[in-house]
Write a protein that holds these residues in place. Structure first.
Motif, PDB file in Angstrom:
ATOM      1  N   ALA A 261       0.833  -1.212   0.000  1.00 46.00           N
ATOM      2  CA  ALA A 261       0.000   0.000   0.000  1.00 46.00           C
ATOM      3  C   ALA A 261       0.861   1.253   0.000  1.00 46.00           C
ATOM      4  CB  ALA A 261      -0.933  -0.003   1.204  1.00 46.00           C
ATOM      5  N   LEU A 262       1.936   1.233   0.742  1.00 42.96           N
ATOM      6  CA  LEU A 262       2.856   2.375   0.779  1.00 42.96           C
ATOM      7  C   LEU A 262       3.455   2.618  -0.603  1.00 42.96           C
ATOM      8  CD1 LEU A 262       3.825   4.311   2.973  1.00 42.96           C
ATOM      9  CD2 LEU A 262       5.685   2.728   3.455  1.00 42.96           C
ATOM     10  N   PHE A 263       3.866   1.558  -1.266  1.00 45.46           N
ATOM     11  CA  PHE A 263       4.409   1.659  -2.621  1.00 45.46           C
ATOM     12  C   PHE A 263       3.357   2.206  -3.583  1.00 45.46           C
ATOM     13  CE2 PHE A 263       5.060  -0.235  -6.827  1.00 45.46           C
ATOM     14  CZ  PHE A 263       6.322   0.274  -7.132  1.00 45.46           C
ATOM     15  N   LEU A 264       2.128   1.650  -3.500  1.00 40.44           N
ATOM     16  CA  LEU A 264       1.047   2.109  -4.379  1.00 40.44           C
ATOM     17  C   LEU A 264       0.696   3.570  -4.115  1.00 40.44           C
ATOM     18  CD1 LEU A 264      -1.337  -0.998  -4.285  1.00 40.44           C
ATOM     19  CD2 LEU A 264       0.197  -0.313  -6.150  1.00 40.44           C
ATOM     20  N   SER A 265       0.760   3.972  -2.865  1.00 39.08           N
ATOM     21  CA  SER A 265       0.450   5.354  -2.515  1.00 39.08           C
ATOM     22  C   SER A 265       1.494   6.313  -3.086  1.00 39.08           C
ATOM     23  CB  SER A 265       0.380   5.496  -0.993  1.00 39.08           C
ATOM     24  OG  SER A 265       0.147   6.820  -0.626  1.00 39.08           O
ATOM     25  N   VAL A 266       2.756   5.947  -2.944  1.00 39.37           N
ATOM     26  CA  VAL A 266       3.829   6.787  -3.474  1.00 39.37           C
ATOM     27  C   VAL A 266       3.725   6.889  -4.992  1.00 39.37           C
ATOM     28  CG1 VAL A 266       6.343   6.915  -3.786  1.00 39.37           C
ATOM     29  CG2 VAL A 266       5.390   6.396  -1.532  1.00 39.37           C
TER      30      VAL A 266
ATOM     31  N   LYS B 247       1.033   6.729  -6.603  1.00 36.79           N
ATOM     32  CA  LYS B 247      -0.303   7.286  -6.888  1.00 36.79           C
ATOM     33  C   LYS B 247      -1.145   6.330  -7.738  1.00 36.79           C
ATOM     34  CE  LYS B 247       0.952  11.968  -6.024  1.00 36.79           C
ATOM     35  NZ  LYS B 247       1.166  11.791  -4.635  1.00 36.79           N
ATOM     36  N   ASN B 248      -1.089   5.056  -7.385  1.00 37.90           N
ATOM     37  CA  ASN B 248      -1.832   4.018  -8.082  1.00 37.90           C
ATOM     38  C   ASN B 248      -3.260   3.971  -7.538  1.00 37.90           C
ATOM     39  OD1 ASN B 248      -2.899   1.270  -8.635  1.00 37.90           O
ATOM     40  ND2 ASN B 248      -0.876   0.949  -9.541  1.00 37.90           N
ATOM     41  N   SER B 249      -4.225   3.800  -8.415  1.00 42.67           N
ATOM     42  CA  SER B 249      -5.636   3.803  -8.011  1.00 42.67           C
ATOM     43  C   SER B 249      -6.008   2.582  -7.160  1.00 42.67           C
ATOM     44  CB  SER B 249      -6.533   3.859  -9.246  1.00 42.67           C
ATOM     45  OG  SER B 249      -6.317   2.717 -10.047  1.00 42.67           O
ATOM     46  N   LYS B 250      -5.227   1.531  -7.211  1.00 42.56           N
ATOM     47  CA  LYS B 250      -5.528   0.320  -6.429  1.00 42.56           C
ATOM     48  C   LYS B 250      -5.208   0.492  -4.934  1.00 42.56           C
ATOM     49  CE  LYS B 250      -5.258  -3.093 -10.078  1.00 42.56           C
ATOM     50  NZ  LYS B 250      -6.468  -2.699 -10.688  1.00 42.56           N
ATOM     51  N   GLU B 251      -4.534   1.571  -4.575  1.00 44.37           N
ATOM     52  CA  GLU B 251      -4.185   1.805  -3.174  1.00 44.37           C
ATOM     53  C   GLU B 251      -5.428   1.895  -2.306  1.00 44.37           C
ATOM     54  OE1 GLU B 251      -3.781   3.872   0.489  1.00 44.37           O
ATOM     55  OE2 GLU B 251      -4.661   4.825  -1.267  1.00 44.37           O
ATOM     56  N   LYS B 252      -6.494   2.487  -2.829  1.00 45.98           N
ATOM     57  CA  LYS B 252      -7.732   2.624  -2.052  1.00 45.98           C
ATOM     58  C   LYS B 252      -8.312   1.251  -1.724  1.00 45.98           C
ATOM     59  CE  LYS B 252     -12.139   5.021  -1.939  1.00 45.98           C
ATOM     60  NZ  LYS B 252     -13.023   5.960  -2.608  1.00 45.98           N
ATOM     61  N   LEU B 253      -8.329   0.356  -2.695  1.00 46.75           N
ATOM     62  CA  LEU B 253      -8.829  -1.005  -2.473  1.00 46.75           C
ATOM     63  C   LEU B 253      -7.952  -1.732  -1.447  1.00 46.75           C
ATOM     64  CD1 LEU B 253     -10.820  -3.261  -3.301  1.00 46.75           C
ATOM     65  CD2 LEU B 253      -9.165  -3.897  -5.068  1.00 46.75           C
ATOM     66  N   VAL B 254      -6.655  -1.590  -1.583  1.00 39.47           N
ATOM     67  CA  VAL B 254      -5.726  -2.229  -0.647  1.00 39.47           C
ATOM     68  C   VAL B 254      -5.919  -1.663   0.761  1.00 39.47           C
ATOM     69  CG1 VAL B 254      -3.273  -2.593  -0.103  1.00 39.47           C
ATOM     70  CG2 VAL B 254      -4.061  -2.792  -2.466  1.00 39.47           C
ATOM     71  N   SER B 255      -6.211  -0.377   0.880  1.00 39.45           N
ATOM     72  CA  SER B 255      -6.401   0.221   2.204  1.00 39.45           C
ATOM     73  C   SER B 255      -7.622  -0.389   2.910  1.00 39.45           C
ATOM     74  CB  SER B 255      -6.531   1.742   2.118  1.00 39.45           C
ATOM     75  OG  SER B 255      -7.723   2.133   1.475  1.00 39.45           O
ATOM     76  N   TYR B 256      -8.673  -0.727   2.162  1.00 43.37           N
ATOM     77  CA  TYR B 256      -9.837  -1.391   2.772  1.00 43.37           C
ATOM     78  C   TYR B 256      -9.488  -2.803   3.229  1.00 43.37           C
ATOM     79  CZ  TYR B 256     -13.017   2.380   1.577  1.00 43.37           C
ATOM     80  OH  TYR B 256     -13.651   3.601   1.514  1.00 43.37           O
ATOM     81  N   PHE B 257      -8.688  -3.494   2.422  1.00 44.67           N
ATOM     82  CA  PHE B 257      -8.220  -4.832   2.811  1.00 44.67           C
ATOM     83  C   PHE B 257      -7.402  -4.735   4.106  1.00 44.67           C
ATOM     84  CE2 PHE B 257      -4.647  -7.857   2.744  1.00 44.67           C
ATOM     85  CZ  PHE B 257      -5.347  -9.045   2.879  1.00 44.67           C
ATOM     86  N   ILE B 258      -6.509  -3.764   4.161  1.00 42.78           N
ATOM     87  CA  ILE B 258      -5.661  -3.580   5.340  1.00 42.78           C
ATOM     88  C   ILE B 258      -6.504  -3.227   6.561  1.00 42.78           C
ATOM     89  CG2 ILE B 258      -3.903  -2.054   6.352  1.00 42.78           C
ATOM     90  CD1 ILE B 258      -2.557  -2.070   3.574  1.00 42.78           C
ATOM     91  N   LEU B 259      -7.516  -2.415   6.383  1.00 44.12           N
ATOM     92  CA  LEU B 259      -8.399  -2.050   7.488  1.00 44.12           C
ATOM     93  C   LEU B 259      -9.064  -3.295   8.085  1.00 44.12           C
ATOM     94  CD1 LEU B 259      -9.490   0.481   9.007  1.00 44.12           C
ATOM     95  CD2 LEU B 259     -11.459   0.360   7.469  1.00 44.12           C
ATOM     96  N   GLY B 260      -9.593  -4.153   7.217  1.00 43.91           N
ATOM     97  CA  GLY B 260     -10.222  -5.392   7.695  1.00 43.91           C
ATOM     98  C   GLY B 260      -9.213  -6.311   8.363  1.00 43.91           C
ATOM     99  N   LEU B 261      -8.046  -6.450   7.756  1.00 44.41           N
ATOM    100  CA  LEU B 261      -7.003  -7.292   8.329  1.00 44.41           C
ATOM    101  C   LEU B 261      -6.530  -6.735   9.673  1.00 44.41           C
ATOM    102  CD1 LEU B 261      -5.173  -9.735   8.018  1.00 44.41           C
ATOM    103  CD2 LEU B 261      -3.633  -8.320   6.651  1.00 44.41           C
ATOM    104  N   ALA B 262      -6.434  -5.431   9.782  1.00 40.81           N
ATOM    105  CA  ALA B 262      -6.031  -4.810  11.045  1.00 40.81           C
ATOM    106  C   ALA B 262      -7.058  -5.087  12.140  1.00 40.81           C
ATOM    107  CB  ALA B 262      -5.832  -3.309  10.877  1.00 40.81           C
TER     108      ALA B 262
END
Length: 170
Positions: free
Chosen positions: A100-105, A107-122
């Motif tokens: 997610a950090l890589f995607l954010s840097v 500016k990849n659009s998939k970062e938002k989807l990954v952030s939801y996955f990370i939220l659930g995993l967290a």
């Protein structure tokens, strides 16, 4: 400094880091602020590193305390099993956070989807941290166990009187 001392120093950060990271990630998502989300990702990565350190010192800590009165191998084994599950969850959370950090840097659009996955995993990981933290605390803090252990030589009358007082208060 022995492994038990080192274990006590490093084992709290995976718990605290995951909880703080979760809260920061929620704020970052609500504010749509990548810098805030990136802060959460870094916390999750650091929590995973500290989980590895906790696992590395856990075996040595076990050797030092497993034969102490009122502890025993069963409660330590339960803690160890839960800690292994938590470590795997934290390694996955840390790896996903790296992505997610890589995607954010980038500016990849998939970062938002990954952030939801990370939220659930967290969220799942926080549940595991509660189990591991409680089982670890129960190793030396017999008073928080569901069935407190009475050691030999303890004043049985004092224990019985305390139990009677608690029963009368209910």
């Amino acid at each position: 400094m022995n492994d038990a001392h080192l274990h006590l120093i490093v084992n709290h950060f995976p718990i605290i880091g995951t909880i703080l990271g979760f809260g920061i990630l929620i704020v970052g998502m609500l504010l749509k602020n990548n810098s805030v989300k990136n802060t959460a990702y870094v916390l999750f990565i650091v929590a995973a590193i500290f989980a590895a350190l906790s696992m590395a010192t856990g075996e040595g800590a076990e050797e030092l305390v497993e034969d102490m009165p009122s502890i025993g191998k069963k409660i330590i084994h339960e803690h160890e099993e839960l800690a292994e599950k938590l470590a795997i969850a934290l390694y996955v959370l840390g790896s996903a956070s790296l992505i997610a950090l890589f995607l954010s840097v980038k500016k990849n659009s998939k970062e938002k989807l990954v952030s939801y996955f990370i939220l659930g995993l967290a969220l799942v990981t926080i549940y595991l941290t509660q189990l591991v933290g409680t089982s670890g605390g129960e190793i030396r803090h017999t008073e928080i166990r569901e069935n407190p252990v009475v050691t030999e030589g303890a004043d049985q009358n004092a224990i019985l009187n305390t139990s009677d007082k608690e029963a009368n208060e209910k």
